[in-house]
Write a protein that holds these residues in place. Structure first.
Motif, mmCIF file in Angstrom:
data_model
loop_
_atom_site.group_PDB
_atom_site.id
_atom_site.type_symbol
_atom_site.label_atom_id
_atom_site.label_comp_id
_atom_site.label_asym_id
_atom_site.label_seq_id
_atom_site.Cartn_x
_atom_site.Cartn_y
_atom_site.Cartn_z
ATOM 1 N N VAL A 1 0.814 -1.225 0.000
ATOM 2 C CA VAL A 1 0.000 0.000 0.000
ATOM 3 C C VAL A 1 0.849 1.278 0.000
ATOM 4 O O VAL A 1 0.443 2.291 -0.572
ATOM 5 N N LEU A 2 2.042 1.216 0.586
ATOM 6 C CA LEU A 2 2.860 2.428 0.677
ATOM 7 C C LEU A 2 3.760 2.626 -0.542
ATOM 8 O O LEU A 2 4.330 3.696 -0.726
ATOM 9 N N SER A 3 3.889 1.606 -1.393
ATOM 10 C CA SER A 3 4.763 1.763 -2.554
ATOM 11 C C SER A 3 3.992 1.725 -3.881
ATOM 12 O O SER A 3 4.505 2.170 -4.900
ATOM 13 N N ASP A 4 2.789 1.208 -3.872
ATOM 14 C CA ASP A 4 2.023 1.099 -5.114
ATOM 15 C C ASP A 4 0.830 2.055 -5.069
ATOM 16 O O ASP A 4 -0.095 1.864 -4.281
ATOM 17 N N PRO A 5 0.849 3.092 -5.927
ATOM 18 C CA PRO A 5 -0.221 4.100 -5.900
ATOM 19 C C PRO A 5 -1.607 3.507 -6.148
ATOM 20 O O PRO A 5 -2.599 4.007 -5.628
ATOM 21 N N ASN A 6 -1.684 2.442 -6.936
ATOM 22 C CA ASN A 6 -2.989 1.823 -7.186
ATOM 23 C C ASN A 6 -3.525 1.143 -5.927
ATOM 24 O O ASN A 6 -4.700 1.271 -5.590
ATOM 25 N N ASP A 7 -2.629 0.423 -5.236
ATOM 26 C CA ASP A 7 -3.047 -0.217 -3.987
ATOM 27 C C ASP A 7 -3.464 0.840 -2.958
ATOM 28 O O ASP A 7 -4.446 0.662 -2.239
#
Ligand code: G
Ligand code: G
Ligand code: MN
Ligand code: NA
Length: 254
Positions: free
Chosen positions: A186-192
């Motif tokens: 969640v902190l590295s993938d903008p989609n997540d």
């Protein structure tokens, strides 16, 4: 067929055991646990659910095994009710589609509730969207009956299906569990990030509790806390533990 008969024997011999993984609230208090099944096989050792649940499901043995699971979870809730450190805990149990739509399911659960006299709201049944999809009418009917008894429902692996919003409207669901596949990055993938934020907002707008699973880092936990995600579950707090170790964990944490 070999594994199927081994499962049958294992059920008779009481080789299946529940592990418990803590769920932590916004204040850092452990208020719930997810019960996760393990098989203490005499030769193979500890067997994970992914290695036997599919066969238990296809053979129909999941009905019998699932009844053992619910009975064990309710007896644990009964034990804990007399213990001040453990009394507040709710227990979430995973339910397979085949088990949930079985004609005896509602009566079996009610019998266990009557026999243990636990608070029904402390029992949370986790269903997946695919479980709901398999037989919507029967599933809805069983949910309504159990809801009347005070049992709560969580929608597990939320976000992996495709018609979730329809079920949120139609069924008496109390909790959404955000699938760990969205939480882990969640902190590295903008989609997540967008997906997790949206699920939390959706839950809050609908008045549902939201649980994030697969929380492994302090940074992820801090983010979820800032988003007011009600409950967090994951290796950051603890792996799933045998009952005695879970009780120990609770005593040391409080
Ligand atoms: O504990 P673990 O992450 O290995 O569990 C893997 C999968 O097995 C998860 O999808 C979980 O929902 C499922 N599972 C665990 N315990 C049970 C159970 O008691 N009944 C059913 N039907 N599924 C379970
Ligand atoms: O499908 P379900 O959500 O019921 O499965 C839960 C599974 O997730 C269990 O097998 C449990 O062992 C696993 N699990 C719980 N916490 C974590 C975590 O922080 N990271 C990973 N990778 N798996 C986790
Ligand atoms: Mn689950
Ligand atoms: Na899940």
């Amino acid at each position: 067929v070999a594994l199927e008969s081994e499962i049958q024997i294992g059920i008779q011999r009481g080789e299946f055991e529940l592990f418990y993984q803590p769920q932590v609230d916004l204040h850092g208090a452990t208020v719930a646990a997810e019960a996760l099944l393990r098989w203490r096989h005499p030769i193979r050792g500890l067997v994970e659910p992914n290695d036997f649940i599919p066969v238990a499901e296809s053979s129909g043995l999941i009905v019998q095994l699932g009844t053992q699971v619910i009975t064990a979870a309710c007896h644990k809730l009964q034990d804990w009710a007399d213990d001040p450190e453990l009394a507040p805990i709710s227990v979430a149990v995973n339910i397979s589609a085949r088990q949930f739509r079985d004609a005896r399911f509602v009566d079996d659960i009610c019998a266990v509730l009557d026999a243990t006299a636990i608070e029904p709201a402390k029992l949370v049944l986790e269903l997946t969207e695919s479980a709901l999809l398999e037989c919507v009418e029967e599933t809805a009917e069983h949910m309504m009956e159990l809801k009347k008894r005070g049992i709560r429902f969580a929608l597990d692996d939320f976000g992996m299906g495709y018609s979730s919003l329809y079920y949120l409207k139609r069924l008496p669901i109390d909790q959404l569990k955000i699938d760990q596949r969205f939480v882990s990055d969640v902190l590295s993938d903008p989609n997540d990030l967008a997906i997790v934020r949206t699920i939390i907002a959706l839950a809050q707008c609908l008045g549902l509790r939201v649980v994030a699973e697969g929380v492994e880092t302090q940074a992820t936990s801090g983010f979820l806390l800032a988003q007011k995600c009600h409950l967090q579950q994951g290796f950051l707090f603890s792996r799933p533990l045998p009952a005695a170790a879970y009780e120990q964990f609770m005593r040391e944490r409080q």
